[in-house]
Scaffold this motif. Sequence first.
Motif, PDB file in Angstrom:
ATOM      1  N   PHE A  13       1.131  -1.248  -0.125  1.00 41.86           N
ATOM      2  CA  PHE A  13      -0.081  -0.066   0.077  1.00 41.86           C
ATOM      3  C   PHE A  13       0.795   1.350  -0.032  1.00 41.86           C
ATOM      4  CE2 PHE A  13      -2.182  -3.392   2.084  1.00 41.86           C
ATOM      5  CZ  PHE A  13      -3.642  -3.252   1.373  1.00 41.86           C
ATOM      6  N   ARG A  14       1.181   1.652  -1.150  1.00 42.33           N
ATOM      7  CA  ARG A  14       2.125   2.784  -1.200  1.00 42.33           C
ATOM      8  C   ARG A  14       1.608   4.224  -1.310  1.00 42.33           C
ATOM      9  NH1 ARG A  14       7.366   1.722  -3.456  1.00 42.33           N
ATOM     10  NH2 ARG A  14       7.331  -0.535  -3.537  1.00 42.33           N
ATOM     11  N   ASN A  15       0.271   4.369  -0.478  1.00 41.07           N
ATOM     12  CA  ASN A  15      -0.160   5.755  -0.374  1.00 41.07           C
ATOM     13  C   ASN A  15      -0.113   5.797   1.206  1.00 41.07           C
ATOM     14  OD1 ASN A  15      -0.966   5.886  -3.014  1.00 41.07           O
ATOM     15  ND2 ASN A  15      -2.819   4.955  -2.757  1.00 41.07           N
ATOM     16  N   VAL A  16       0.255   7.466   1.147  1.00 41.80           N
ATOM     17  CA  VAL A  16       0.292   7.884   2.843  1.00 41.80           C
ATOM     18  C   VAL A  16      -0.363   9.242   2.895  1.00 41.80           C
ATOM     19  CG1 VAL A  16       2.139   8.504   4.454  1.00 41.80           C
ATOM     20  CG2 VAL A  16       2.620   6.908   2.679  1.00 41.80           C
ATOM     21  N   TYR A  17      -1.112   9.180   3.894  1.00 41.95           N
ATOM     22  CA  TYR A  17      -1.664  10.448   4.432  1.00 41.95           C
ATOM     23  C   TYR A  17      -1.213  10.987   5.748  1.00 41.95           C
ATOM     24  CZ  TYR A  17      -5.704  13.785   5.227  1.00 41.95           C
ATOM     25  OH  TYR A  17      -6.461  14.589   5.368  1.00 41.95           O
ATOM     26  N   TYR A  38      10.873   7.392  -1.936  1.00 46.91           N
ATOM     27  CA  TYR A  38      10.488   6.261  -1.618  1.00 46.91           C
ATOM     28  C   TYR A  38       9.669   5.575  -2.478  1.00 46.91           C
ATOM     29  CZ  TYR A  38      13.495   7.290   2.398  1.00 46.91           C
ATOM     30  OH  TYR A  38      14.498   7.359   3.293  1.00 46.91           O
ATOM     31  N   GLY A  39       9.132   6.018  -3.579  1.00 47.61           N
ATOM     32  CA  GLY A  39       8.283   5.484  -4.180  1.00 47.61           C
ATOM     33  C   GLY A  39       6.726   5.372  -3.786  1.00 47.61           C
ATOM     34  N   LEU A  40       6.579   6.582  -2.796  1.00 44.03           N
ATOM     35  CA  LEU A  40       5.307   6.615  -2.004  1.00 44.03           C
ATOM     36  C   LEU A  40       4.436   7.620  -2.805  1.00 44.03           C
ATOM     37  CD1 LEU A  40       6.495   5.994   1.544  1.00 44.03           C
ATOM     38  CD2 LEU A  40       5.285   4.145  -0.149  1.00 44.03           C
ATOM     39  N   ALA A  41       3.076   7.672  -2.680  1.00 41.69           N
ATOM     40  CA  ALA A  41       2.353   8.768  -3.082  1.00 41.69           C
ATOM     41  C   ALA A  41       1.431   9.349  -1.782  1.00 41.69           C
ATOM     42  CB  ALA A  41       1.258   8.380  -3.962  1.00 41.69           C
ATOM     43  N   ALA A  42       1.235  10.563  -2.032  1.00 44.36           N
ATOM     44  CA  ALA A  42       0.385  11.164  -0.842  1.00 44.36           C
ATOM     45  C   ALA A  42      -0.820  11.146  -1.083  1.00 44.36           C
ATOM     46  CB  ALA A  42       0.602  12.755  -0.721  1.00 44.36           C
ATOM     47  N   ASP A  43      -1.889  10.431  -0.248  1.00 50.85           N
ATOM     48  CA  ASP A  43      -3.359  10.438  -0.439  1.00 50.85           C
ATOM     49  C   ASP A  43      -3.967  11.728  -0.089  1.00 50.85           C
ATOM     50  OD1 ASP A  43      -3.907   7.890  -1.317  1.00 50.85           O
ATOM     51  OD2 ASP A  43      -4.483   7.081   0.640  1.00 50.85           O
ATOM     52  N   MET A  44      -4.972  11.877  -0.643  1.00 48.90           N
ATOM     53  CA  MET A  44      -6.040  13.209  -0.461  1.00 48.90           C
ATOM     54  C   MET A  44      -7.025  12.717   0.528  1.00 48.90           C
ATOM     55  SD  MET A  44      -4.745  15.174  -2.562  1.00 48.90           S
ATOM     56  CE  MET A  44      -5.529  16.688  -2.308  1.00 48.90           C
ATOM     57  N   SER A  45      -7.016  11.567   0.836  1.00 49.45           N
ATOM     58  CA  SER A  45      -7.916  11.356   2.011  1.00 49.45           C
ATOM     59  C   SER A  45      -7.799   9.926   2.435  1.00 49.45           C
ATOM     60  CB  SER A  45      -9.458  11.136   1.547  1.00 49.45           C
ATOM     61  OG  SER A  45      -9.726  10.264   0.338  1.00 49.45           O
ATOM     62  N   VAL A  46      -8.182   9.642   3.690  1.00 48.30           N
ATOM     63  CA  VAL A  46      -7.996   8.259   4.025  1.00 48.30           C
ATOM     64  C   VAL A  46      -8.870   7.196   3.607  1.00 48.30           C
ATOM     65  CG1 VAL A  46      -7.887   6.936   6.491  1.00 48.30           C
ATOM     66  CG2 VAL A  46      -6.989   9.543   6.403  1.00 48.30           C
ATOM     67  N   LYS A  49      -7.162   2.237   0.621  1.00 52.52           N
ATOM     68  CA  LYS A  49      -6.099   2.054  -0.191  1.00 52.52           C
ATOM     69  C   LYS A  49      -4.812   2.609   0.569  1.00 52.52           C
ATOM     70  CE  LYS A  49      -8.242   1.864  -4.338  1.00 52.52           C
ATOM     71  NZ  LYS A  49      -8.430   2.200  -5.702  1.00 52.52           N
ATOM     72  N   THR A  50      -5.204   3.546   1.661  1.00 52.35           N
ATOM     73  CA  THR A  50      -4.055   4.253   2.343  1.00 52.35           C
ATOM     74  C   THR A  50      -3.122   3.192   3.230  1.00 52.35           C
ATOM     75  OG1 THR A  50      -5.680   6.314   2.339  1.00 52.35           O
ATOM     76  CG2 THR A  50      -3.755   6.211   4.057  1.00 52.35           C
ATOM     77  N   GLY A  51      -1.898   3.350   3.024  1.00 54.53           N
ATOM     78  CA  GLY A  51      -0.941   2.410   3.750  1.00 54.53           C
ATOM     79  C   GLY A  51      -0.573   2.789   5.098  1.00 54.53           C
ATOM     80  N   LEU A  52      -0.705   4.209   5.353  1.00 53.36           N
ATOM     81  CA  LEU A  52      -0.024   4.712   6.414  1.00 53.36           C
ATOM     82  C   LEU A  52      -0.727   6.205   6.822  1.00 53.36           C
ATOM     83  CD1 LEU A  52       2.074   4.347   8.646  1.00 53.36           C
ATOM     84  CD2 LEU A  52       3.730   5.801   7.396  1.00 53.36           C
ATOM     85  N   LEU A  53      -0.809   6.556   8.313  1.00 52.86           N
ATOM     86  CA  LEU A  53      -1.346   7.882   8.468  1.00 52.86           C
ATOM     87  C   LEU A  53      -0.231   8.348   9.210  1.00 52.86           C
ATOM     88  CD1 LEU A  53      -3.496  10.225   8.836  1.00 52.86           C
ATOM     89  CD2 LEU A  53      -4.078   8.649  10.794  1.00 52.86           C
ATOM     90  N   ILE A  54       0.286   9.484   8.893  1.00 55.87           N
ATOM     91  CA  ILE A  54       1.348  10.127   9.626  1.00 55.87           C
ATOM     92  C   ILE A  54       0.737  11.285  10.634  1.00 55.87           C
ATOM     93  CG2 ILE A  54       3.449  11.388   9.650  1.00 55.87           C
ATOM     94  CD1 ILE A  54       3.996  10.157   6.951  1.00 55.87           C
TER      95      ILE A  54
END
Length: 144
Positions: A13-17, A38-46, A49-54
């Motif tokens: 899951f390469r999307n991070v919020y 790091y080959g990750l993308a920023a999510d626009m919402s949780v 498909k979100t892999g991580l919440l910071i």
Amino acid sequence: MDLKEIALHLQDFRNVYVTGNPAMLRSRTDFLDIFSAYGLAADMSVSKKTGLLIVCSDPMQKKIDRAAALNIPIISEQQWFELMPELEALGMWNGKPIPFADDNGIYRFDVYYCHFFTRKFHLFLLFPCILQLNFILLSIRVYF
């Protein structure tokens, strides 16, 4: 989840919020540069498909609740920087330099140096922080 498990999870899951205001970076935009390295993308919402919440300072509680309901790993901004070596160990870092914006929101970093006899060619990139317009200004400066 420990950091190794989160790093493995991010391979799938390469999307991070990011929620809240970063304390260690100038803005959330700096996270975009780190994610791309790091080959990750920023999510626009949780979402599922979100892999991580910071979670940074002053986060939105509803984002944290949504991530918890979807069993998405939740880490602090400090833990993100502790996670970066784990991502590198998995080979997720693409070797790209990670630029950071200056106080004016302009990204300045040296990309390439070439010594040709006594001449020094210097490539200088300017990325104004205007994400909505996708505006990129490329300027090449040659020093003799």
